[in-house]
Design a protein around this motif. Structure first.
Motif, mmCIF file in Angstrom:
data_model
loop_
_atom_site.group_PDB
_atom_site.id
_atom_site.type_symbol
_atom_site.label_atom_id
_atom_site.label_comp_id
_atom_site.label_asym_id
_atom_site.label_seq_id
_atom_site.Cartn_x
_atom_site.Cartn_y
_atom_site.Cartn_z
ATOM 1 N N ALA A 23 11.978 57.336 -39.720
ATOM 2 C CA ALA A 23 11.878 56.450 -38.650
ATOM 3 C C ALA A 23 13.139 56.183 -37.971
ATOM 4 N N SER A 24 14.355 56.553 -38.560
ATOM 5 C CA SER A 24 15.418 56.432 -37.873
ATOM 6 C C SER A 24 15.860 57.651 -36.804
ATOM 7 N N GLY A 25 14.750 58.647 -36.673
ATOM 8 C CA GLY A 25 14.925 59.670 -35.735
ATOM 9 C C GLY A 25 15.137 60.886 -36.409
ATOM 10 N N HIS A 26 15.775 60.991 -37.605
ATOM 11 C CA HIS A 26 16.148 62.159 -38.182
ATOM 12 C C HIS A 26 15.262 63.202 -38.789
ATOM 13 N N GLU A 27 15.468 64.300 -38.747
ATOM 14 C CA GLU A 27 14.547 65.601 -39.226
ATOM 15 C C GLU A 27 14.954 65.992 -40.501
ATOM 16 N N VAL A 28 13.907 65.656 -41.390
ATOM 17 C CA VAL A 28 14.215 65.942 -42.745
ATOM 18 C C VAL A 28 13.674 67.154 -43.391
ATOM 19 N N ASP A 29 14.428 68.227 -43.963
ATOM 20 C CA ASP A 29 13.913 69.441 -44.556
ATOM 21 C C ASP A 29 14.240 69.144 -45.994
ATOM 22 N N VAL A 30 12.936 69.054 -46.603
ATOM 23 C CA VAL A 30 12.995 68.501 -47.880
ATOM 24 C C VAL A 30 12.691 69.873 -48.888
ATOM 25 N N ARG A 31 13.591 69.738 -49.957
ATOM 26 C CA ARG A 31 13.808 70.792 -50.972
ATOM 27 C C ARG A 31 13.682 70.149 -52.312
ATOM 28 N N ASP A 32 13.414 71.105 -53.423
ATOM 29 C CA ASP A 32 13.067 70.638 -54.657
ATOM 30 C C ASP A 32 14.374 70.710 -55.486
ATOM 31 N N ILE A 33 14.915 69.598 -55.982
ATOM 32 C CA ILE A 33 16.021 69.598 -56.628
ATOM 33 C C ILE A 33 16.051 70.066 -57.964
ATOM 34 N N LEU A 34 14.881 70.292 -58.539
ATOM 35 C CA LEU A 34 14.516 70.820 -59.858
ATOM 36 C C LEU A 34 14.400 72.342 -59.846
ATOM 37 N N THR A 35 14.087 72.838 -58.842
ATOM 38 C CA THR A 35 13.815 74.571 -58.784
ATOM 39 C C THR A 35 15.108 75.252 -58.013
ATOM 40 N N GLU A 36 15.981 74.350 -57.554
ATOM 41 C CA GLU A 36 17.132 74.874 -56.965
ATOM 42 C C GLU A 36 18.098 75.786 -57.779
ATOM 43 N N ALA A 37 18.464 76.939 -57.460
ATOM 44 C CA ALA A 37 19.276 77.501 -58.177
ATOM 45 C C ALA A 37 20.540 76.999 -58.018
ATOM 46 N N TRP A 38 21.156 75.758 -58.853
ATOM 47 C CA TRP A 38 22.411 75.292 -58.647
ATOM 48 C C TRP A 38 23.497 76.205 -59.531
ATOM 49 N N SER A 39 24.594 76.036 -58.913
ATOM 50 C CA SER A 39 25.788 76.463 -59.258
ATOM 51 C C SER A 39 26.896 75.572 -59.241
ATOM 52 N N SER A 40 28.035 75.407 -60.345
ATOM 53 C CA SER A 40 29.072 74.460 -59.854
ATOM 54 C C SER A 40 29.609 74.507 -58.594
ATOM 55 N N SER A 41 29.699 75.663 -57.900
ATOM 56 C CA SER A 41 30.302 75.506 -56.593
ATOM 57 C C SER A 41 29.262 74.913 -55.573
ATOM 58 N N SER A 42 28.119 75.381 -55.747
ATOM 59 C CA SER A 42 27.241 74.687 -55.020
ATOM 60 C C SER A 42 26.748 73.266 -54.991
ATOM 61 N N LEU A 43 26.728 72.711 -56.060
ATOM 62 C CA LEU A 43 26.635 71.219 -56.517
ATOM 63 C C LEU A 43 27.675 70.179 -56.363
ATOM 64 N N ARG A 44 28.776 70.766 -56.754
ATOM 65 C CA ARG A 44 30.126 69.977 -56.631
ATOM 66 C C ARG A 44 30.511 69.118 -55.423
ATOM 67 N N PRO A 45 30.265 69.941 -54.062
ATOM 68 C CA PRO A 45 30.393 69.132 -52.998
ATOM 69 C C PRO A 45 29.794 67.771 -52.771
ATOM 70 N N TYR A 46 28.519 67.665 -53.266
ATOM 71 C CA TYR A 46 27.674 66.556 -53.133
ATOM 72 C C TYR A 46 28.408 65.395 -53.551
ATOM 73 N N PHE A 47 29.307 65.410 -54.588
ATOM 74 C CA PHE A 47 29.858 64.371 -55.036
ATOM 75 C C PHE A 47 31.312 63.862 -54.557
ATOM 76 N N GLY A 48 31.893 64.643 -53.869
ATOM 77 C CA GLY A 48 33.137 64.011 -53.115
ATOM 78 C C GLY A 48 33.998 63.647 -53.883
ATOM 79 N N ALA A 49 34.722 62.462 -53.671
ATOM 80 C CA ALA A 49 35.708 61.729 -54.470
ATOM 81 C C ALA A 49 35.141 60.783 -55.321
ATOM 82 N N LYS A 50 33.918 60.752 -55.641
ATOM 83 C CA LYS A 50 33.019 59.825 -56.362
ATOM 84 C C LYS A 50 33.461 59.859 -57.661
ATOM 85 N N PRO A 51 33.580 58.920 -58.812
ATOM 86 C CA PRO A 51 33.756 59.113 -60.159
ATOM 87 C C PRO A 51 32.675 59.793 -60.784
ATOM 88 N N VAL A 52 32.959 60.503 -61.758
ATOM 89 C CA VAL A 52 31.803 61.529 -62.370
ATOM 90 C C VAL A 52 30.684 60.488 -62.917
#
Length: 136
Positions: free
Chosen positions: A24-53
């Motif tokens: 509704a805000s005009g953005h294009e959303v490319d939806v992916r399944d968080i449960l089936t993604e092949a996550w690794s520490s290096s691919s997941l870590r950037p999402y958390f930035g400087a947030k506390p664990v």
């Protein structure tokens, strides 16, 4: 308009509201399944930035709610390993635009980042079903 890569738990009502607001805000959303993604520490870590664990975790996860996992007692590396093994622990949604990543759906943060249409409804990253269950 931004092209948002949006990792969700399929069927999550909260994620559905978040996607609707982004579109509704005009953005294009490319939806992916968080449960089936092949996550690794290096691919997941950037999402958390400087947030506390603690803020990396999905507070609606049964393992968090039951007390099995105390996010305040987990190191960043332990958290990443737990989340790779059990993606339900990951705070949702995960969003990426280019090189910028975010975990969770804080409307003020997202509005500053890419802009959001104002709404009268509440859109957050707390599981809608959990809110309803907590009311009983």
């Amino acid at each position: 308009m931004a092209h948002v890569i949006f990792y969700e738990k399929p069927g999550c009502a909260g994620n559905a509201l978040q996607k609707d607001l982004l579109r509704a805000s005009g953005h294009e959303v490319d939806v992916r399944d968080i449960l089936t993604e092949a996550w690794s520490s290096s691919s997941l870590r950037p999402y958390f930035g400087a947030k506390p664990v603690r803020e990396w975790f999905n507070v609606s996860s049964p393992r968090i709610k039951s007390g099995e996992i105390d996010p305040d007692k987990v190191t960043p590396q332990q958290a990443l390993v737990m989340m790779i093994v059990d993606p339900l622990l990951i705070r949702r949604p995960l969003m990426r635009i280019g090189d910028h990543c975010e975990a969770g759906f804080d409307t003020d943060t997202i509005d500053r980042w890419i802009g959001l249409k104002r709404t009268t409804g509440v859109v957050s990253d707390v599981c809608v079903r959990s809110i309803a269950n907590d009311a009983f």
